[in-house]
Design a protein around this motif. Structure first.
Motif, PDB file in Angstrom:
ATOM      1  N   ARG A 196       4.042   2.156   3.866  1.00 49.49           N
ATOM      2  CA  ARG A 196       2.832   2.318   3.008  1.00 49.49           C
ATOM      3  C   ARG A 196       3.391   2.277   1.509  1.00 49.49           C
ATOM      4  N   ARG A 197       2.986   1.281   0.735  1.00 50.54           N
ATOM      5  CA  ARG A 197       3.515   1.392  -0.699  1.00 50.54           C
ATOM      6  C   ARG A 197       5.205   1.485  -0.722  1.00 50.54           C
ATOM      7  N   GLY A 198       5.753   0.869   0.175  1.00 48.12           N
ATOM      8  CA  GLY A 198       7.126   0.781   0.114  1.00 48.12           C
ATOM      9  C   GLY A 198       7.942   1.941   0.691  1.00 48.12           C
ATOM     10  N   GLN A 199       7.202   2.998   1.180  1.00 52.87           N
ATOM     11  CA  GLN A 199       7.813   4.150   1.903  1.00 52.87           C
ATOM     12  C   GLN A 199       7.446   4.018   3.173  1.00 52.87           C
ATOM     13  N   GLU A 200       8.544   4.668   4.032  1.00 48.98           N
ATOM     14  CA  GLU A 200       8.293   4.720   5.474  1.00 48.98           C
ATOM     15  C   GLU A 200       7.388   5.847   5.731  1.00 48.98           C
TER      16      GLU A 200
END
Length: 268
Positions: A196-200
């Protein structure tokens, strides 16, 4: 005042499925179609089923039964059907190489899954769920990100007659547990996480906390979406998706269900 931004051309209208449907049944205008669908509900939905070629294992005797009152209407009375057969199995037989799902991840990854591949995954999971003791009418929570595996999970539940619970991937443990407890779910299917938005974003930890608060949950099946260590089994309750599917037959005899058999529980 609304502004019309697009109108279909004459050729487009002539190719439309609704136009074909109206022509077959001698209906001249769209307003006439709407009126007839409301005045003769039984005729309309019987005609739609036939038009779409929806296959019943056993034909229905009546389209609609309102004898207990409209809020308790019964549909396609006497018929036996299975959503997985209608939406996947028949197409896997007719067009096995056709793309059933095109999925694109946040990072740009693209996967295309054919009807044959989708059925094989759903069938293996159906066998796996059955091996865990899941039977028709049992509730199965599906707490997963949007992915082809999520579609396969819903189809697998449908194939065995289990009632699946779609649970939003952004929920906290208490919200997940509330739904599991209400339905007395026996199995929870989840993933190790998603992007999500580049984050795990971890899901397994949330699923574990929810299962801890849900006495009915016997097994937690985890699909390794990100390859995180959280997918490693930590208790007898844990089952890895890949291990559950490994060695399972790639064909499952989708069971015939009464037309009123519940498919899923949607919490609003």
């Amino acid at each position: 005042m609304s502004r019309v931004v697009w109108r279909p051309g004459e050729e487009y209208v002539e190719r439309a499925n609704v136009t074909r449907f109206m022509q077959v049944h001698g209906i001249e205008t769209y307003d006439d179609l709407v009126r007839r669908s409301q005045d003769d509900v039984g005729w309309f939905w019987d005609a739609v089923v036939k038009d779409l070629g929806i296959q019943f294992f056993r034909p229905y005797d009546r389209v609609l039964d309102t004898s207990d009152g409209v809020p308790w209407s019964k549909w396609f009375v006497g018929g036996r059907i299975n959503l997985a057969h209608v939406t996947c199995d028949t197409w896997a037989d007719r067009t096995p190489g056709a793309v059933a799902i095109t999925w694109e991840g946040e990072n740009g990854e693209v996967r295309r899954v054919t009807y044959r591949e989708l059925r094989e995954t759903a069938d293996r999971l159906a066998h796996g769920l059955t091996s865990l003791g899941v039977r028709a009418g049992d509730a199965v929570g599906i707490f997963m990100p949007m992915a082809p595996e999520t579609v396969a999970a819903t189809l697998a539940c449908a194939k065995i007659g289990a009632v699946y619970l779609p649970i939003f991937s952004g929920y906290a443990p208490d919200a997940v547990a509330t739904r599991l407890n209400d339905a007395r779910a026996e199995v929870l299917i989840t993933a190790d996480g998603f992007l999500r938005r580049g984050q795990e974003v971890g899901m397994k930890e949330i699923a574990d906390a929810a299962a801890d608060a849900s006495p009915s949950v016997r097994k937690v099946i985890t699909w390794s979406r990100l390859g995180r260590s959280a997918t490693r089994p930590s208790s007898d309750r844990d089952v890895r998706w890949d291990e559950l599917l490994e060695g399972q037959p790639d064909r499952f005899d989708t069971i015939s269900l009464d037309s009123e058999h519940p498919l899923f529980i949607a919490y609003t």
